[in-house]
Motif scaffolding. Structure first.
Motif, PDB file in Angstrom:
ATOM      1  N   UNK A 103      68.979  35.620  61.555  1.00 17.03           N
ATOM      2  CA  UNK A 103      68.923  37.073  61.497  1.00 17.03           C
ATOM      3  C   UNK A 103      67.793  37.609  60.645  1.00 17.03           C
ATOM      4  N   UNK A 104      67.092  36.734  59.941  1.00 20.74           N
ATOM      5  CA  UNK A 104      65.930  37.138  59.160  1.00 20.74           C
ATOM      6  C   UNK A 104      64.850  37.702  60.085  1.00 20.74           C
ATOM      7  N   UNK A 105      64.205  38.787  59.660  1.00 25.32           N
ATOM      8  CA  UNK A 105      63.155  39.390  60.487  1.00 25.32           C
ATOM      9  C   UNK A 105      61.786  39.196  59.857  1.00 25.32           C
ATOM     10  N   UNK A 106      60.837  38.829  60.715  1.00 24.31           N
ATOM     11  CA  UNK A 106      59.466  38.589  60.293  1.00 24.31           C
ATOM     12  C   UNK A 106      58.524  39.582  60.956  1.00 24.31           C
ATOM     13  N   UNK A 107      57.519  40.001  60.216  1.00 23.51           N
ATOM     14  CA  UNK A 107      56.360  40.672  60.783  1.00 23.51           C
ATOM     15  C   UNK A 107      55.262  39.635  60.948  1.00 23.51           C
ATOM     16  N   UNK A 108      54.814  39.448  62.193  1.00 23.99           N
ATOM     17  CA  UNK A 108      53.760  38.474  62.494  1.00 23.99           C
ATOM     18  C   UNK A 108      52.762  39.159  63.419  1.00 23.99           C
ATOM     19  N   UNK A 109      51.518  39.330  62.969  1.00 24.45           N
ATOM     20  CA  UNK A 109      50.579  40.112  63.755  1.00 24.45           C
ATOM     21  C   UNK A 109      51.126  41.516  63.919  1.00 24.45           C
ATOM     22  N   UNK A 165      60.554  40.695  56.503  1.00 14.94           N
ATOM     23  CA  UNK A 165      60.914  42.104  56.382  1.00 14.94           C
ATOM     24  C   UNK A 165      62.341  42.308  55.913  1.00 14.94           C
ATOM     25  N   UNK A 166      63.252  41.466  56.412  1.00 12.00           N
ATOM     26  CA  UNK A 166      64.676  41.615  56.100  1.00 12.00           C
ATOM     27  C   UNK A 166      65.312  40.240  55.975  1.00 12.00           C
ATOM     28  N   UNK A 167      66.231  40.117  55.024  1.00 12.34           N
ATOM     29  CA  UNK A 167      67.017  38.889  54.894  1.00 12.34           C
ATOM     30  C   UNK A 167      68.486  39.286  54.812  1.00 12.34           C
ATOM     31  N   UNK A 168      69.310  38.871  55.777  1.00  6.70           N
ATOM     32  CA  UNK A 168      70.725  39.258  55.760  1.00  6.70           C
ATOM     33  C   UNK A 168      71.468  38.645  54.575  1.00  6.70           C
ATOM     34  N   UNK A 169      72.615  39.219  54.280  1.00  5.73           N
ATOM     35  CA  UNK A 169      73.365  38.829  53.082  1.00  5.73           C
ATOM     36  C   UNK A 169      74.275  37.631  53.297  1.00  5.73           C
ATOM     37  N   UNK A 170      74.464  37.169  54.535  1.00  5.78           N
ATOM     38  CA  UNK A 170      75.463  36.120  54.789  1.00  5.78           C
ATOM     39  C   UNK A 170      75.066  34.749  54.259  1.00  5.78           C
ATOM     40  N   UNK A 171      73.787  34.479  54.075  1.00  7.00           N
ATOM     41  CA  UNK A 171      73.344  33.224  53.475  1.00  7.00           C
ATOM     42  C   UNK A 171      73.316  32.018  54.393  1.00  7.00           C
TER      43      UNK A 171
END
Length: 211
Positions: A103-109, A165-171
């Motif tokens: 669920x982690x979101x990345x900005x790439x390009x 950009x975002x890292x969810x809390x569930x681990x």
């Protein structure tokens, strides 16, 4: 520490190869592309998958593997590890993919990508590296790489920064998900992850028996 970035964008068309006396199709052969590559729908331009029932699609649109994990295999195996060897679309460096969260979101390009699941290797990875037993070792190593969903279309090129950009809390990490495959006691924890792909959702709810 290297800043997280894209080393190469790799694509490949479907090809037919002979394996154990029969012909099969595969898209695992990927090669680096110069310049910027458009990502639209579920594929980079010029890329394809042979069997959409197990490869590609919304939850496996982009596959990434890291230089650091390749260095591990270079020390473990008797084969070279050029970028794209494992069929990844993005070869990256400076980021620990196994510790990345589902669920982690990345900005790439100019794209935004969301980690959907780890890779579960099939026999075609063994064909690619010339060792039919390699997929089992790959699975056990806990270095699965990351499959992504496409949240925002755009284009990517070698040298682009990778920004989380975002890292969810569930681990729940990609490494944890691979551990679930051999330790069913860990499976229930996956229920905390939103938008699990169908296979992993079935595991989380005990609908698939694990060995």
């Amino acid at each position: 520490m290297t800043d997280p970035r894209v080393l190469s964008v790799n694509v490949g068309a479907v090809r037919e190869i002979e394996w154990r006396g029969r012909w099969i199709t595969t898209g695992i052969w990927k090669t680096p592309v110069e310049g910027r590559v458009a990502l639209r729908g579920v594929n980079f331009a010029g890329d394809d998958q042979a069997d959409r029932t197990v490869h590609g699609g919304p939850d496996k649109s982009v596959y990434a593997y890291s230089r650091e994990d390749y260095e591990f295999w270079r020390g473990e195996e008797a084969f070279d590890t050029p970028v794209g060897l494992f069929g990844e679309n993005l070869t990256v460096e400076g980021i620990d993919l196994s510790s990345a969260l589902v669920g982690e979101r990345w900005s790439v390009g100019t794209t935004v990508l969301e980690i959907a699941q780890p890779r579960m290797p099939c026999f075609k990875l063994g064909i690619r590296v010339g060792d039919a037993h390699f997929p089992r070792r790959f699975q056990r190593a806990g270095r699965p790489g990351a499959y992504f969903r496409v949240i925002q279309e755009g284009d990517v090129g070698a040298g682009d920064a990778v920004r989380v950009l975002e890292r969810p809390a569930h681990g729940i990490t990609l490494r944890y998900m691979t551990e679930v495959l051999t330790d069913r006691a860990k499976a229930a924890a996956l229920r905390a992850v939103p938008n699990l792909p169908e296979f992993w959702n079935d595991i989380a709810h005990g609908r698939i028996e694990l060995e």
